[in-house]
Scaffold this active site. Structure first.
Site, mmCIF file in Angstrom:
data_model
loop_
_atom_site.group_PDB
_atom_site.id
_atom_site.type_symbol
_atom_site.label_atom_id
_atom_site.label_comp_id
_atom_site.label_asym_id
_atom_site.label_seq_id
_atom_site.Cartn_x
_atom_site.Cartn_y
_atom_site.Cartn_z
ATOM 1 N N HIS B 50 42.117 15.222 21.021
ATOM 2 C CA HIS B 50 43.527 15.457 21.323
ATOM 3 C C HIS B 50 43.677 15.475 22.833
ATOM 4 O O HIS B 50 43.220 16.398 23.495
ATOM 5 C CB HIS B 50 43.985 16.784 20.719
ATOM 6 C CG HIS B 50 45.366 17.154 21.142
ATOM 7 N ND1 HIS B 50 46.466 16.429 20.771
ATOM 8 C CD2 HIS B 50 45.836 18.143 21.938
ATOM 9 C CE1 HIS B 50 47.552 16.966 21.307
ATOM 10 N NE2 HIS B 50 47.193 18.002 22.030
ATOM 11 N N ASP B 52 45.958 15.565 25.928
ATOM 12 C CA ASP B 52 47.276 15.844 26.493
ATOM 13 C C ASP B 52 47.553 14.914 27.672
ATOM 14 O O ASP B 52 46.766 14.845 28.613
ATOM 15 C CB ASP B 52 47.338 17.292 26.982
ATOM 16 C CG ASP B 52 47.334 18.282 25.839
ATOM 17 O OD1 ASP B 52 48.187 18.134 24.949
ATOM 18 O OD2 ASP B 52 46.480 19.194 25.841
ATOM 19 N N ASP B 174 49.714 18.963 17.772
ATOM 20 C CA ASP B 174 49.805 20.083 18.711
ATOM 21 C C ASP B 174 51.221 20.562 19.000
ATOM 22 O O ASP B 174 51.400 21.718 19.371
ATOM 23 C CB ASP B 174 49.101 19.698 20.018
ATOM 24 C CG ASP B 174 48.859 20.875 20.942
ATOM 25 O OD1 ASP B 174 48.707 22.007 20.429
ATOM 26 O OD2 ASP B 174 48.820 20.693 22.165
ATOM 27 N N HIS B 417 54.230 16.656 24.966
ATOM 28 C CA HIS B 417 54.576 18.013 24.553
ATOM 29 C C HIS B 417 54.160 19.086 25.553
ATOM 30 O O HIS B 417 54.356 20.277 25.280
ATOM 31 C CB HIS B 417 54.034 18.313 23.144
ATOM 32 C CG HIS B 417 52.550 18.215 23.018
ATOM 33 N ND1 HIS B 417 51.909 17.028 22.767
ATOM 34 C CD2 HIS B 417 51.574 19.141 23.094
ATOM 35 C CE1 HIS B 417 50.603 17.234 22.699
ATOM 36 N NE2 HIS B 417 50.374 18.512 22.899
#
Lengths: 989, 989
Positions: B50, B52, B174, B417
């Protein structure tokens, strides 16, 4: 013959035509080196990882990457990832060092991976450097085990990779000080050079200022240039220059070279690198410099390093077009060495060693000379068993080398510079001990197999009961036999000379002991001391040690038959015991005078009429400096560092009690200083030395003061500021208090800065007398005052010394501080006569007779009818100055043998001369030597194939005279010069 | 035909025989899935990372692995290492999500690596999931930008990988709450399912207990089953089960499977895994479960994960021979989804959304709805410019899509996000803003190029001066023009309907303003307020905003010509200003009553005779909970979390000052609450709404109290416990205070637990009146009491909320707390009439006319002779309920167009009906449509090729009616149903 060769050629030809793999020309070795551009500053990038074979985690935790909460490190991934990274770009190179890890990894790889690795090795892209099982400690290791651990790695590499896998460089980047013997052994192993990372801070500054970071180290005072080794101090420990660490655990900036993205940093990184290279070059002598790109357990994700280094190299070299003189490329230490060699310049030389190491004025790494005294002894003991196991395996022709491997492997691991050094975490120390213990169990199985062949007389079946080792007889515990009515003790003498030995068996009753001839012999019951009985963990109920005299054949065994006495024991009455009275121990050779207060007064050599007076002998303690390590002034004493608060140690007590015990075999004085410190001064019948068995611990720390316990011998020997310590159990170096031979030494730490490793002996002397102490393990020692010798026995501290281990050295067992027991052997002789005693004495300490115990069911007559009670491999008497260092069965008819002249030049009138003997003597019981090939010390290359690089020192050319000796199988007579070790592969007919 | 086919066959035959590369059959997609063993518990191992797109570090720092001291993360290495790991074992699979990173990596790869990656994609071993530029936030993002960011990623994947690269699964693991619109858009993008990791802790418990972790989510109240999406809540966030994290940053035990080494742990690991699988299965409905093996920035060293998972799979499955029912294998989310689909069972459905998200009773993630209010506005403003840039590029046929990419890319990144959400570190927020700013500069270049084609009349040269954007006119700053004697303002209207707009230009002098016809028009100078002048960073010396009325053509521009007046300015006198007197703002439509104390009393819709009474309107602050986060009770309010100490916010002041300004174009009341909070209530001539321009900051924290500032409107609307908020600027959901539609809600946080994201609008209503507030950015909002609406404008805190960002949200600029300014647009209408106003109003807010300024050298006559002063792309009037969502030039004759019906069903009598219009209308100025192909929403697949999986809900079968619409190029008339978006690739003749 012709026909066969022709056919082979045809088959090969066909195979080649149809695309079978073509045989590649190997391009490893110096020929594969990039030697840079003579007009430029050539930067040799050495990608490397430093993988401790245990430290904060155990070797297997490190290997697997387990318990990463303690320290993130996973060697399996390092090797996985490096192999992939090498595959990505043929310019990349990598070195690997610790074969203990590599072996673990290799055994899990597929053939495809193995073949890829072989390609890398054959093309010089992956180079094994040093190639020992570990990167051994240099202070507390014994030469026997240094050679073994290097040989273990070398053998693996030779078997798997052939000549391209042979390490050519010593790589001792992390050990905390460097011994001359290591250099000598490295040279004898065929190494062309040695690099290390840690040198005393003043030494480093001096060398850097004078461009003498690299030199020719004369590794032996005896062996001439075959012991010389080109040696370099690395520029930056073993790490990369500031801000160029690309490991996944470094925070340094990557090369960000996409101009479309933010933070593009190529110009700044290139300029910073060029500056770093130019700064480094200032301290070095040539236009070649080395940059060690790596550190502890790095390259777990090798791509991160290599990807950025690829870019760095590209962008830095691109600046040559703009006038930069910096030329950077992937290289290896051996290629860097070769570039220096090709410079054809003269180098300075060095004849002393690199002990002690200090990284700042209060940071002397002399504590670890003594740290974990129990582990240090266990390691030495394990080596004793290992060598005996190998000998028994060889002489019984059991060919169980694979089983011995577990002990060899454990010993290889234990040589690591955070293993026997005592600088590991407690849990890891336990693991090392467990490994040795498991190795010993495996060794015991081999011993048992071997004896099951050696013991039976012709036509008799093997014994029905095993031969068992007892490892705790030093605390009078051998549970196997203590209550038994009947057992045998078989003693193997691993030296090639007969020995006389007084042997103790801890028992709960009295026994009749028969020697190999069946005669009952004198056996006396010596009461177990209160100090021994209260040692934590001792479970034995033995109240006495049964002591008897054993006269053992060379390289063979005697069996002693024990049968419990049924009547009241008669011997005990003969043992006389007094308390707190004067105690004079005297035999045919030595007299030891101890007063009623327990003070050692004199030791007298009766035959030579020499006496030494002790104006003090006993236990003292240094207060460990309790620093927070925030600045060098606040350096704490710890596992590595010895830093006493005061230079004057305190006596552990002001009064002592003394118990005097006199029997026929032995006389001794048990002197108790306090609850946790005592010694027994022992004189055996016929002995030419006195023994001091010391017992220290639990060192009290309830006063929150760390304590480092020494045993000090203050004598009237007028030794001035000189004393002598051995290097790794072999050659002895003269030490001068508050002095360094090669630089202007600033005296700050007057005690710690004068400590040196004592592997086997330390002495002081004056005109007529030499007072020599042999140790049973490595200890730190010094002579802080004229006439004084001290050895540090045991240490217990409350502070970490902030060098990584992260724990105070505060050993405990069974809920209290660790108790340690050991031996000093004291010789008083003339300086001229001393060598014969300490050489032979030290050899017998580390190659001690090994006892095995068997609960035989038979009566003596029945046993003696079936089994040999004595046996020797030798039929000849071999010269006293020859030692059988290694005897290892390689195959049914193949053996590795190392023989050694263990005297130095000029130290003994009789023994310090070349000696010739017939190697066949050792193999008499096995067969006749069909062929023998002399090998390098690590046994991985025929000596005739060795061709070391030549170096020029200030005045003289260094010639490598390592020419092939006569290894004509028809002549098995070999000559050894003082301190020479010769290694042979022997094939029997 | 026959002949050709035959020949091809022969050539292929020959090629095959001689070993040319054979064409591989792609095995991606559901056909490549392992569906397990129907008799076992099938564990789908999903290896994932994941990543970001900015959070604690910037996107490029994350990509490169820079500044690892902040957070260790390097995406370049993740992708390097995953590709290698896939190469090592064909069983392994991996998914990748964030194309913003993948694009960065891909552009640095060799063809060899690219081809390898393509092989992996084509064989289903590497699967792109979600495949947006980032994993967008769902609370504070606008649908226009969600679609754009997904399309940006989808386009890249389609171009590089074709159909095998098309993502089929939404993967919002997330984001902190999930919007229904995201589900609807995902369905329209052709996704077959959606998985996410974060659901409210009570919701999760309920679903786990009732085995309803997976469901069919009805994503739209308007679109029917083409908006439905199978949705699953993941079992363990998005991480692996306890103790099975094999990432290099996890401390979990590796599989230690060499029995010769210490710590062998295979049996324990296998049993623990089997237990974990069985425990997980309890909460799920089928005999398939998913295990997400990965987490934030993991797989930087993929080998560590895969090597251990390979072993785990092998050893766990080996236990089947001993009766274990656990069957574990590498899979992907889409394969897991397909296995669920093949279960052919009925699933529950859901029609509301997953807001707000709480992870514990005091942990409501409703703060980020408002965090970083300035960034949230800047992002929305940038979208406005982006869409205008695309339109101008298209209509000028400048074909500069590659230049627009920089802005598209920056916007793609900003949707992340932890970007527009406001949950990044301050330094990263600055980087997002910098990226947008650089993107806007790039956009400005395109705008300038476009205008240089659009402005000149036939035969005239392009203008010699550029068209410049001014981004700070909201604080009355446009340095480009403020002192100039002559300039033009060109206003582009990006909507397909004409608009009337009052436009302000900050100036230091008075100007004559000419409209496109050359007529001087009324322009008034409104003094810049003291509140504006003191805004930190404002450098303009403009004392006045020149305000004028602009009536802009649909999808076109007007140019207004400004010439400085030489005489004393006459207009100023016409502006009437009073202080601290009652202030009545009134135009043709609206009356706003404010008393002399600055209290808003009423807003009256004059035409409808509707009034709303305000018993309070103004700024309040909640005290941020100052917890240490050690337990949930001590949860602090922070960047993510909103947690007020008290449910009763305090007014920022007890008194206000009011300045009343009345001109012809505008009337306003400037109400100053205190040093750091003020509002201007504005009523433009002819407007049907009142505007509130609020200014908040620097929020004082010298009392060490964090403050969260709301603007609250307490009305007499009898709204009860209901209020309405939009989802991502589109459909509106009814909210009920202290209530959750699908579970028994425990009320703990009475304020924070009732906050919802307000992307564009919030309203309350009663029988006759609807009070609607439009926002210019995303804000958190609620109705905490009957008749009350509050919107959180700005937050400044002293505590981190311990969810990773590691900083208090304490924005500062120019040495003091950040000042933020924004707008609310207030409508008072009947409920039935409101939709038309808020739909059109909201569209005009986010697709605002964009002004460019040019310092033209020419006099008006000369300028007007050479350049067009007005232009529209349209010749037809298009229906009011149609919006041109996207117009993007793909090539000289190729365009991507999205048109949208932007009314919901049943919300407006006129507009909530299907509408048909001719798409050709939009292209009139460019040429005639030669062909058009309808695409999925992300434009990466012809709609006719879409074939979504079918699911069954409790009662009804879900049929995918996404059948191809008539895209016959001969008929460019298209019909839009309420809330329908249709996407076409259009080729012009």
């Amino acid at each position: 013959m012709y026909g066969i060769t022709y056919l082979t050629a045809i088959i090969l030809g066909v195979a080649l035509c149809f695309g079978a793999p073509t045989k590649k020309t190997n391009a490893c070795g110096y020929d594969a080196c990039n030697l840079g551009d003579p007009s430029k500053l050539n930067v040799h990038i050495v990608a490397h990882t430093h993988d401790d074979v245990g430290w904060l985690k155990t070797v297997d935790q490190y290997f697997y990457g387990a318990r990463n909460n303690i320290q993130h490190a996973g060697v399996q991934y390092i090797l996985d990832s490096v192999i992939h990274a090498l595959d990505q770009n043929p310019d990349r190179r990598f070195i690997y060092v610790e074969i203990g890890f590599f072996w673990r990894w290799w055994s899990q790889q597929t053939d495809a991976v193995r073949n890829k690795v072989k390609d890398f090795v054959n093309s010089g892209r992956l180079e094994f450097i040093s190639g020992g099982w570990c990167m051994n400690d240099e202070a507390s290791t014994h030469y026997n085990s240094i050679i073994d651990q290097h040989s273990l790695g070398a053998e693996f590499l030779r078997d798997q990779f052939g000549e391209c896998g042979r390490p050519k460089i010593g790589w001792q980047i992390d050990p905390f000080g460097h011994s001359r013997e290591q250099a000598s052994l490295s040279a004898q192993m065929g190494f062309d050079g040695l690099f290390f990372g840690r040198a005393d801070y003043e030494d480093y500054q001096t060398r850097n200022r004078t461009k003498t970071m690299e030199m020719v180290w004369k590794g032996s005072a005896n062996l001439g240039d075959k012991s010389w080794l080109f040696t370099g101090v690395l520029p930056n420990g073993y790490g990369p220059p500031d801000s160029f660490c690309y490991d996944m655990f470094c925070g340094d900036p990557p090369i960000m070279d996409d101009t479309r993205l933010h933070d593009y940093n190529v110009p700044e990184r290139v300029q910073t690198f060029i500056r770093a290279a130019q700064n480094e070059a200032v301290g070095f002598a040539t236009n070649h410099i080395i940059m060690t790109m790596g550190s502890d357990f790095q390259y777990e994700n090798a791509n991160e390093w290599f990807k950025n280094m690829d870019k760095l190299i590209r962008y830095v070299n691109a600046q040559q077009a703009n006038g930069s003189n910096v030329n950077v490329f992937y290289s290896t230490p051996s290629c860097y060495l070769y570039a220096l060699n090709q410079a054809k310049r003269a180098w300075t030389s060095k004849s002393d060693d690199f002990f002690p190491y200090a990284h700042h004025p209060h940071g002397f790494w002399t504590g670890y000379f003594s740290s974990r005294a129990a582990l240090k002894r266990f390691e030495r003991h394990s080596n004793n068993i290992l060598q005996v196991t190998r000998q028994l395996n060889a002489f019984a022709n059991t060919n169980l080398r694979n089983s011995i491997f577990y002990l060899s492997e454990a010993m290889g691991v234990a040589q690591h510079h955070d293993a026997v050094s005592g600088t590991e975490k407690q849990e890891v120390a336990f693991d090392y001990a467990l490994r040795l213990s498991q190795g010993l169990s495996s060794g015991n199985l081999v011993i048992n197999q071997a004896y099951s062949r050696l013991l039976p007389k012709a036509g008799q079946p093997p014994p029905s009961v095993p031969q068992l080792l007892c490892h705790l007889t030093n605390i009078s515990e051998c549970l196997t036999v203590q209550d038994q009515t009947r057992f045998t003790v078989t003693l193997w003498n691993p030296t090639i000379h007969p020995v006389l030995h007084h042997f103790r068996v801890p028992v709960t009753r009295a026994y009749t002991v028969r020697d190999p001839s069946g005669q009952p012999i004198l056996s006396e019951l010596i009461p177990v001391s209160d100090q021994t009985k209260k040692i934590p963990g001792r479970t034995s109920t033995a109240n006495n040690d049964l002591i008897f005299r054993a006269s053992l054949p060379a390289l063979g065994f005697n069996t002693y038959y024990f049968e419990a006495k049924t009547e009241e024991e008669p011997a005990k009455a003969q043992v006389k015991i007094t308390h707190n009275e004067e105690c004079l121990l005297q035999n045919q050779n030595v007299r030891v005078e101890i007063d009623a207060q327990g003070n050692l007064g004199h030791i007298i050599n009766l035959k030579k009429s020499l006496a030494v007076e002790f104006h003090n002998q006993g236990f003292y303690w240094y207060q460990s400096f309790p620093g927070n390590n925030s600045r060098s002034e606040f350096q704490a004493s710890g596992a590595y560092i010895f830093r006493p608060v005061s230079a004057d140690p305190q006596p552990v007590s002001t009064t002592r009690t003394i118990t005097c015990i006199k029997a026929e075999n032995v006389q001794s004085a048990r002197i108790v200083f306090n609850d946790w410190a005592s010694q027994e001064i022992i004189l055996y019948d016929e002995a030419e030395y006195a023994e001091v068995e010391w017992t220290v611990g639990p060192i009290p720390i309830n006063d929150n003061i760390g304590k480092e316990i020494i045993l000090r011998y203050d004598t009237d020997v007028n030794s001035g500021n000189k004393f002598y310590t051995d290097a790794n159990g072999r050659e002895v170096l003269e030490r001068t208090r508050d002095y360094r031979p090669t630089w202007n030494y600033t005296v700050v730490e007057t005690v710690a800065g004068n400590y040196y490793p004592v592997n086997s002996r330390i002495w002081i002397k004056d005109q007529g007398r030499q007072f020599t102490i042999l140790t049973d393990r490595s200890e730190g020692g010094s002579s802080i005052h004229n006439g004084s010798v001290e050895l540090m026995l045991h240490r217990r501290m409350l502070y970490d010394d902030a060098l990584g281990v992260g724990e105070a050295l505060n050993e405990a067992a069974f809920g209290q501080g660790l108790v340690v027991r050991g031996r000093h052997v004291l010789f008083l002789e003339s300086p001229a006569a001393s060598a014969a005693y300490h050489r032979i004495g030290a050899q017998r300490m580390y190659m001690h007779p090994v006892a095995t115990y068997a609960l035989i069911p038979q009566s003596y007559p029945s046993y003696s009818a079936s089994y040999r009670l004595t046996w020797s491999a030798l039929t000849d008497t071999l010269p006293m100055n020859v030692h059988l260092l290694t005897l290892d069965q390689l195959g049914p008819k193949e053996f590795l043998v190392r023989v050694e002249h263990y005297f130095e030049l000029n130290e003994d009138d009789t023994f310090s001369h070349p000696v010739t003997f017939n190697l066949q003597s050792i193999f008499t019981s096995l067969g006749s030597i069909k062929s023998m090939q002399e090998m390098t010390l690590a046994a991985n290359l025929a000596l005739s194939d060795l061709n070391r690089l030549k170096w020029v020192t200030g005045n003289e050319e260094m010639l490598d005279r390592h020419v092939s000796k006569d290894t004509n199988a028809n002549d098995t007579n070999i000559t050894l010069n003082p301190m020479e070790i010769r290694t042979f592969r022997v094939e029997l007919a």
